[in-house]
Design an enzyme around this catalytic site. Structure first.
Site, PDB file in Angstrom:
ATOM      1  CE  LYS A  63       7.109   4.906  -1.806  1.00 45.18           C
ATOM      2  NZ  LYS A  63       7.333   5.488  -0.463  1.00 45.18           N
ATOM      3  CE1 TYR A 185       4.189   5.921  -4.636  1.00 47.42           C
ATOM      4  CE2 TYR A 185       2.249   7.115  -3.897  1.00 47.42           C
ATOM      5  CZ  TYR A 185       3.421   6.447  -3.621  1.00 47.42           C
ATOM      6  OH  TYR A 185       3.829   6.285  -2.312  1.00 47.42           O
ATOM      7  CE1 TYR A 237      10.082   5.396   2.697  1.00 50.01           C
ATOM      8  CE2 TYR A 237       9.227   4.050   4.478  1.00 50.01           C
ATOM      9  CZ  TYR A 237       9.214   4.425   3.155  1.00 50.01           C
ATOM     10  OH  TYR A 237       8.340   3.833   2.299  1.00 50.01           O
TER      11      TYR A 237
HETATM   12  N1  GLN Z   1       0.780   4.384  -0.771  1.00 45.22           N
HETATM   13  C1  GLN Z   1       1.429   4.812   0.441  1.00 45.22           C
HETATM   14  C2  GLN Z   1       1.586   6.329   0.464  1.00 45.22           C
HETATM   15  O1  GLN Z   1       1.833   6.925  -0.547  1.00 45.22           O
HETATM   16  C3  GLN Z   1       2.752   4.135   0.581  1.00 45.22           C
HETATM   17  C4  GLN Z   1       3.512   4.531   1.831  1.00 45.22           C
HETATM   18  C5  GLN Z   1       4.319   3.417   2.435  1.00 45.22           C
HETATM   19  O2  GLN Z   1       4.055   2.230   2.222  1.00 45.22           O
HETATM   20  N2  GLN Z   1       5.272   3.768   3.263  1.00 45.22           N
HETATM   21  O3  GLN Z   1       1.451   6.954   1.487  1.00 45.22           O
END
Ligand code: GLN
Length: 307
Positions: A63, A185, A237
């Site tokens: 990301k 994505y 997060y």
């Molecule tokens: N591809 C995962 C999702 O969209 C990524 C989430 C993560 O690594 N926290 O749920």
């Protein structure tokens, strides 16, 4: 340094707390015993211990790097109009947008990352994917590939992300090519890396955007601070505050079991261990980062007092 990494590997290998991610069915096939620790300095010196050659999918660690491409393609103001930079205190998959602006709160939660994937310039889906993969190759210092089965597994089960994308379409925050945006994505999340690749990516940020081994620039210098800021405030997060307090380094976790942390000007850390806590962060990686930060004095606000 080598001895320190081996010591940490041995100490935390017996730690078997946490669970494999299973909401993406393919991820549940990981081996909980795999555990790699890597460290790359801003000068390009590499240290690695355990399963540092084991490949896994990058997931959410992609990301901040895709956010960097969006900043290069559209500039700060336009990107800020589409994605905020405010921590949520919510889990990564929370379905929330800023009530007033209709923006996702930040580019580290899924909604923000999907909005960011929409901000990669290209003539079509293949061109955008190639561009993205080229940038990731520059960060890691070699060609990069994707795990097709993880991609397909997430694409066929990722309805929560699909719901978020449609909510953003409803507010015209993304275009109507929703499936194309989601594909990009899911593809960025399925890129295959090792713990050493993650450490090289982190070292590239620590080195102002230039991969220290290849000396190739992966990100314009002016945007390095943007990536590090959002990683510091939102990268973990609803654990970001405690992480800043305990570890004090910009970092990003992924549900594939990877984690990277950046000590600006100094080094990058990359860890792989697929057993996750309830927030989707690698349990061993949290312990190792915390210990590396304190043993090497890396906490950003741990400034030695001199008169
Ligand atoms: N591809 C995962 C999702 O969209 C990524 C989430 C993560 O690594 N926290 O749920």
């Amino acid at each position: 340094m080598q001895e320190l990494l081996e010591e940490l590997h041995q100490r935390y290998l017996p730690l078997r707390e946490g669970k494999l991610a299973d909401y993406i069915p393919e991820l549940a096939k990981a081996n909980p015993d795999h555990f790699g620790i890597s460290l790359v300095t801003a000068e390009g010196q590499v240290y690695q211990a355990g399963d540092f050659e084991r490949k896994f999918t990058i997931q959410s660690i992609s990301k901040p790097f895709v956010y960097g491409i969006a900043l290069e393609d559209y500039g700060r103001e336009e990107v800020l109009r589409r994605v905020g930079v405010e921590p949520t205190g919510d889990p990564f998959n929370s379905i929330t947008l800023d009530e007033k602006s209709k923006r996702p709160f930040n580019p580290m939660v899924n909604a923000g990352a999907i909005a960011t994937s929409n901000l990669i310039r290209g003539t079509g889906p293949a061109d955008r994917l190639n561009r993205l993969m080229q940038v990731f190759s520059t960060y890691v210092g070699h060609d990069i590939s994707a795990d097709m089965s993880v991609f397909l597994s997430e694409r066929s089960t990722g309805h929560r992300n699909r719901a978020m994308a449609h909510l953003m379409l409803n507010f015209q925050m993304i275009g109507s090519n929703v499936e194309e945006i989601l594909d990009l994505y899911f593809q960025q999340c399925s890129l295959l890396v090792t713990s050493t690749d993650l450490a090289s990516m982190a070292a590239t940020l620590a080195n102002g955007g230039v991969n220290p081994a290849t000396e190739r620039r992966a990100l314009a210098n002016e945007y390095v601070r943007d990536l590090l800021s959002v990683m510091f405030t939102c990268g973990l997060y609803d654990f970001s505050g405690e992480w800043a307090y305990r570890v004090g380094l910009p970092a990003k976790s992924g549900v594939g079991g990877g984690m990277l942390a950046v000590a600006p000007g100094k080094l990058g850390i990359g860890i792989y261990s697929p057993l996750l806590d309830e927030r989707g962060t690698s349990v061993r990686a949290i312990q190792v980062c915390q210990e590396l930060s304190s043993r090497l004095g890396l906490h950003l606000f741990d400034v030695p007092f001199t008169l």
